[in-house]
Write a protein that holds these residues in place. Structure first.
Motif, PDB file in Angstrom:
ATOM      1  N   ALA A 193      -4.702  -0.479  -7.911  1.00 37.42           N
ATOM      2  CA  ALA A 193      -5.959   0.270  -7.777  1.00 37.42           C
ATOM      3  C   ALA A 193      -5.719   1.563  -7.017  1.00 37.42           C
ATOM      4  O   ALA A 193      -4.726   1.713  -6.293  1.00 37.42           O
ATOM      5  CB  ALA A 193      -7.003  -0.578  -7.058  1.00 37.42           C
ATOM      6  N   LEU A 194      -6.643   2.496  -7.191  1.00 39.51           N
ATOM      7  CA  LEU A 194      -6.596   3.794  -6.516  1.00 39.51           C
ATOM      8  C   LEU A 194      -7.804   3.911  -5.592  1.00 39.51           C
ATOM      9  O   LEU A 194      -8.941   3.726  -6.020  1.00 39.51           O
ATOM     10  CB  LEU A 194      -6.622   4.920  -7.555  1.00 39.51           C
ATOM     11  CG  LEU A 194      -6.692   6.355  -6.999  1.00 39.51           C
ATOM     12  CD1 LEU A 194      -5.395   6.720  -6.280  1.00 39.51           C
ATOM     13  CD2 LEU A 194      -6.970   7.341  -8.132  1.00 39.51           C
ATOM     14  N   LEU A 195      -7.548   4.219  -4.307  1.00 34.48           N
ATOM     15  CA  LEU A 195      -8.629   4.351  -3.336  1.00 34.48           C
ATOM     16  C   LEU A 195      -8.506   5.691  -2.616  1.00 34.48           C
ATOM     17  O   LEU A 195      -7.577   5.908  -1.833  1.00 34.48           O
ATOM     18  CB  LEU A 195      -8.570   3.203  -2.323  1.00 34.48           C
ATOM     19  CG  LEU A 195      -9.687   3.160  -1.266  1.00 34.48           C
ATOM     20  CD1 LEU A 195     -11.055   3.004  -1.914  1.00 34.48           C
ATOM     21  CD2 LEU A 195      -9.435   2.020  -0.279  1.00 34.48           C
ATOM     22  N   ILE A 249      -1.314  -4.086  -5.441  1.00 36.91           N
ATOM     23  CA  ILE A 249      -0.857  -2.781  -4.938  1.00 36.91           C
ATOM     24  C   ILE A 249      -2.047  -1.828  -4.898  1.00 36.91           C
ATOM     25  O   ILE A 249      -2.793  -1.721  -5.873  1.00 36.91           O
ATOM     26  CB  ILE A 249       0.252  -2.183  -5.837  1.00 36.91           C
ATOM     27  CG1 ILE A 249       1.508  -3.067  -5.821  1.00 36.91           C
ATOM     28  CG2 ILE A 249       0.601  -0.760  -5.392  1.00 36.91           C
ATOM     29  CD1 ILE A 249       2.592  -2.623  -6.801  1.00 36.91           C
ATOM     30  N   VAL A 250      -2.213  -1.139  -3.785  1.00 40.77           N
ATOM     31  CA  VAL A 250      -3.255  -0.121  -3.696  1.00 40.77           C
ATOM     32  C   VAL A 250      -2.599   1.204  -3.331  1.00 40.77           C
ATOM     33  O   VAL A 250      -1.706   1.266  -2.481  1.00 40.77           O
ATOM     34  CB  VAL A 250      -4.350  -0.501  -2.675  1.00 40.77           C
ATOM     35  CG1 VAL A 250      -3.786  -0.622  -1.269  1.00 40.77           C
ATOM     36  CG2 VAL A 250      -5.496   0.504  -2.709  1.00 40.77           C
ATOM     37  N   ILE A 251      -3.020   2.239  -4.009  1.00 42.05           N
ATOM     38  CA  ILE A 251      -2.484   3.582  -3.790  1.00 42.05           C
ATOM     39  C   ILE A 251      -3.652   4.452  -3.352  1.00 42.05           C
ATOM     40  O   ILE A 251      -4.750   4.370  -3.920  1.00 42.05           O
ATOM     41  CB  ILE A 251      -1.848   4.136  -5.079  1.00 42.05           C
ATOM     42  CG1 ILE A 251      -0.665   3.246  -5.478  1.00 42.05           C
ATOM     43  CG2 ILE A 251      -1.389   5.579  -4.894  1.00 42.05           C
ATOM     44  CD1 ILE A 251      -0.278   3.350  -6.913  1.00 42.05           C
ATOM     45  N   GLY A 252      -3.456   5.261  -2.330  1.00 44.39           N
ATOM     46  CA  GLY A 252      -4.583   6.055  -1.867  1.00 44.39           C
ATOM     47  C   GLY A 252      -4.215   7.110  -0.853  1.00 44.39           C
ATOM     48  O   GLY A 252      -3.037   7.398  -0.614  1.00 44.39           O
ATOM     49  N   ALA A 277       0.849  -1.190   0.000  1.00 46.88           N
ATOM     50  CA  ALA A 277       0.000   0.000   0.000  1.00 46.88           C
ATOM     51  C   ALA A 277       0.882   1.237   0.000  1.00 46.88           C
ATOM     52  O   ALA A 277       1.890   1.292   0.706  1.00 46.88           O
ATOM     53  CB  ALA A 277      -0.904   0.013   1.233  1.00 46.88           C
ATOM     54  N   LEU A 278       0.508   2.215  -0.800  1.00 47.55           N
ATOM     55  CA  LEU A 278       1.210   3.504  -0.818  1.00 47.55           C
ATOM     56  C   LEU A 278       0.210   4.577  -0.422  1.00 47.55           C
ATOM     57  O   LEU A 278      -0.793   4.770  -1.104  1.00 47.55           O
ATOM     58  CB  LEU A 278       1.777   3.790  -2.211  1.00 47.55           C
ATOM     59  CG  LEU A 278       2.742   4.991  -2.347  1.00 47.55           C
ATOM     60  CD1 LEU A 278       3.560   4.876  -3.634  1.00 47.55           C
ATOM     61  CD2 LEU A 278       2.041   6.340  -2.337  1.00 47.55           C
ATOM     62  N   MET A 279       0.460   5.251   0.701  1.00 51.86           N
ATOM     63  CA  MET A 279      -0.467   6.268   1.191  1.00 51.86           C
ATOM     64  C   MET A 279       0.137   7.658   1.005  1.00 51.86           C
ATOM     65  O   MET A 279       1.256   7.932   1.455  1.00 51.86           O
ATOM     66  CB  MET A 279      -0.792   6.042   2.673  1.00 51.86           C
ATOM     67  CG  MET A 279      -1.837   7.004   3.209  1.00 51.86           C
ATOM     68  SD  MET A 279      -2.542   6.514   4.808  1.00 51.86           S
ATOM     69  CE  MET A 279      -1.143   6.725   5.906  1.00 51.86           C
TER      70      MET A 279
END
Length: 679
Positions: A341-343, A366-369, A313-315
């Motif tokens: 994905a983008l959240l 991977i989720v970026i948000g 995860a990238l915050m």
């Protein structure tokens, strides 16, 4: 000292001050306890110990005198003078705002009085205008003729009042067991903790005051380094997992990149990969100068996790920054089978449901948000790495809520604010750090110049030509410290002026806009819907508009060096030549040096060191805003040697020792361990 005695010490220090003070003191000291008051360090000192015969004009003096006569003014508006005799000479004591009745009571003819104030000379006579102290009690001479501490004040309290409050509480200050090695105390010629607190507020000389401050600064730094070490030991745990790196995805991505990695990027990727393979949880810091390519380094760390069947995860702190990361990473990974994905808060309910299901099942790699990532209903199947971008802009609890969604999750903190080595050690202790200094070879240095603000009309003309050629520009408006309302007013005034020339080609962004409104303005800027953006410092970090080539910073002398460097870093992100114009009004010697450094250097680490030297450590990262420790006695630039000493000594002590527990409690670091940045 037994546990009961320690409890009594802490009870005294934590006891509340009288209710009257509780409304004012939190503004000054940060709290309403005895501890907060006694830890309120003087700004400076006034030496009242000089006798009249030893004092020079402009110096403070304290002397005994006999009241000789009163000289009321002969004309209205003239001062009231009292003649006193001391050491066979006459001194005039002068009052402009006065009550005759009060002055006659304060200076009875023939009485002996103690007078303390700043010495002046009028014609051939000595004079003191509005003395600070006048006392008919001659036994108070020693009490007045001393080094007097001067405190920062606010409305509702005087220096004398806060000094008296501190003095009354110093009387009950208990003695404590010594936690510093005897050898070090003798070497540094330090007093014990209790005496250091007392003499910080009541020193016999400036030298003694500084010795006491140094002793207390060491205590503070030592306690903080112990706390960091305890937190590190508590949260860097051994894990049972096989972590292998085949570089399968790395090779695919490298082959598709339109640029070559810098040597710093290659080294940082290797360093972080080695830490990920360790049997201990990784807590790592990646700091890089503006435009040094931190995102690609973080991406390779995420690829390592994906190779091992875990999620990353990238915050990021803002929606626009999260979208920038997502768009770039999705494009780079288009050659792989990795699902990204983008959240964010803008994600629709339907998209959110799909993303959350895929995260929980492990389909999503991977989720970026933004803050949306740490909401309670977001569940990961196996979160292996949390990348926290611009980590100082998140609260500790927010970071912990994301990291807590995995078991023993690796953490990679990322910051674009170069941190001087001293400050890094104070904030992070022994956290392993990778540094990016090199810029990609395609980036041209930004040409930086200073100009007087009177030349704004000339700049507008040149800016008009540049915009007609299709270039984009930022115009940053004056920074007035502690006054966002005034900053916005300045930006709106400049915006209205520029509209007369640029019409619909100019827009504005500032802190009063909602996050959605800010994002909309920035998206419009990126999509070429307008060419000139007037802004406050809300665009300081993370905004990436590669075709913006001009940065104008109005009243640049009011900004800190690191802030100027971050703002300048919003241009020069493409392959075109970029420019930065620093507009100044009134330049002090300090401001002139600051702007000269900006013109001569683009090395963020060098600039951060200079900024720390000029402004102090607290202003570099915005300590109050970032949740980092604000020190009461220590100055991280001035006390670098003490910090190194505390850092090394903390390694060699047993933190379980009861006296060290007391030290942590007194400096309140133990309560911070639970919410430590290492969790």
């Amino acid at each position: 000292m037994n546990l009961n005695e320690q409890s009594n010490v802490l009870a005294f220090l934590n006891s509340k001050l009288p209710k009257f003070h509780s409304t004012i003191l939190p503004k000054l000291c940060g709290g309403d306890r005895v501890m907060d008051l006694l830890f309120y360090r003087p700004l400076n000192y006034v030496d009242r110990s000089r006798l009249l015969s030893d004092a020079q004009v402009g110096e403070f003096t304290t002397f005994m005198a006999k009241v000789y006569e009163h000289q009321p003014p002969t004309f209205r508006g003239r001062p009231y003078k009292i003649v006193v005799e001391s050491e066979n000479q006459y001194v005039f004591v002068v009052f402009f705002n006065y009550s005759i009745k009060y002055l006659c009571k304060l200076f009875p003819i023939g009485a002996n009085v103690i007078i303390s104030g700043k010495l002046e000379k009028f014609a051939e006579y000595w004079q003191i205008t509005h003395p600070d102290y006048v006392s008919l009690n001659i036994n108070q001479f020693k009490e007045i003729a001393r080094m007097e501490p001067v405190y920062q004040l606010c409305r509702g309290i005087t220096n004398k009042r806060i000094g008296n409050m501190i003095s009354s509480n110093l009387k009950g200050l208990p003695d404590l067991p010594e936690w510093i090695d005897d050898t070090l105390i003798k070497q540094k010629k330090w007093l014990n903790w209790r005496e250091s607190i007392i003499k910080l507020h009541r020193p016999s000389s400036l030298t003694e005051a500084e010795v006491c401050r140094k002793r207390l600064a060491y205590d503070e730094l030592f306690a903080y380094q112990l706390a960091l070490r305890l937190a590190r030991e508590s949260h860097v745990k051994e894990r049972r997992r096989e972590f292998t790196i085949s570089n399968e995805y790395k090779e695919q991505v490298l082959n598709g990149l339109p640029f070559q990695l810098t040597n710093d990027q290659i080294r940082a990727i290797d360093e972080i990969s080695e830490r990920q393979k360790s049997k201990y949880r990784m807590i790592s810091l990646l700091q890089g100068d503006v435009g040094s390519g931190k995102t690609i380094v973080a991406l390779f760390a995420m690829l390592n996790v994906v190779e091992n069947n875990m999620q990353a995860a990238l915050m990021a702190p803002t929606t626009i920054l999260a979208e920038q990361h997502y768009n770039w990473i999705e494009e780079v990974l288009s050659c792989t089978d990795i699902k990204v994905a983008l959240l964010t808060g803008k994600t629709t309910r339907k998209e959110r449901k799909i993303i959350m299901n895929e995260l929980a099942s492990g389909i999503l790699n991977i989720v970026i948000g933004t803050h949306a990532l740490f909401q309670a209903n977001v569940t990961f199947k196996n979160l292996g790495l949390a990348v926290i971008d611009e980590q100082q802009r998140f609260g500790v609890m927010q970071r912990n809520r994301l990291v807590g969604k995995g078991e023993n999750t690796d953490i990679l903190f990322v910051t674009a604010t170069p941190i001087p080595r001293t400050l890094q050690q104070a904030m992070y202790g022994d956290v392993e750090c990778s540094v990016l200094r090199e810029k990609p070879k395609s980036r041209l240095p930004i040409k930086t110049a200073t100009m007087n603000i009177k030349r704004v009309p000339d700049i507008i003309e040149k800016l008009k030509s540049a915009i007609d050629r299709g270039e984009k520009a930022y115009w940053i408006c004056p920074y007035i410290e502690g006054s966002e309302e005034t900053n916005i007013a300045a930006a709106e005034m400049r915006f209205q002026e520029l509209q007369k020339t640029f019409f619909n080609k100019v827009n504005i962004i500032h802190g009063k806009l909602t996050q959605d409104q800010k994002d909309q303005v920035m998206f419009s800027f990126k999509r070429n819907e307008f060419s000139l953006l007037v802004a406050t410092t809300v665009i300081e970090v993370g905004i990436d508009v590669p075709d913006a080539t001009i940065m104008i910073i109005e009243n640049a002398e009011q900004f800190g060096l690191s802030q100027l460097h971050q703002l300048r870093g919003r241009v020069g992100r493409g392959n075109k030549q970029s420019f930065c114009v620093l507009l100044y009004d009134n330049l002090s010697k300090n401001s002139s040096s600051k702007l000269k450094i900006m013109c001569e250097s683009q090395d963020g680490f060098y600039i951060a060191e200079k900024d720390m030297m000029l402004r102090g450590s607290g202003d570099i990262l915005g300590i109050k805003q970032s949740g980092c420790m604000e020190f009461k006695f220590a100055d991280l630039y001035q006390d670098r040697e003490l910090l190194n000493l505390a850092h090394n000594n903390a390694k060699s002590v047993m933190a379980e020792d009861k006296s060290f527990e007391l030290l942590l409690d007194i400096f309140e670091y133990r309560s911070r361990l639970h919410f430590s940045k290492f969790q």
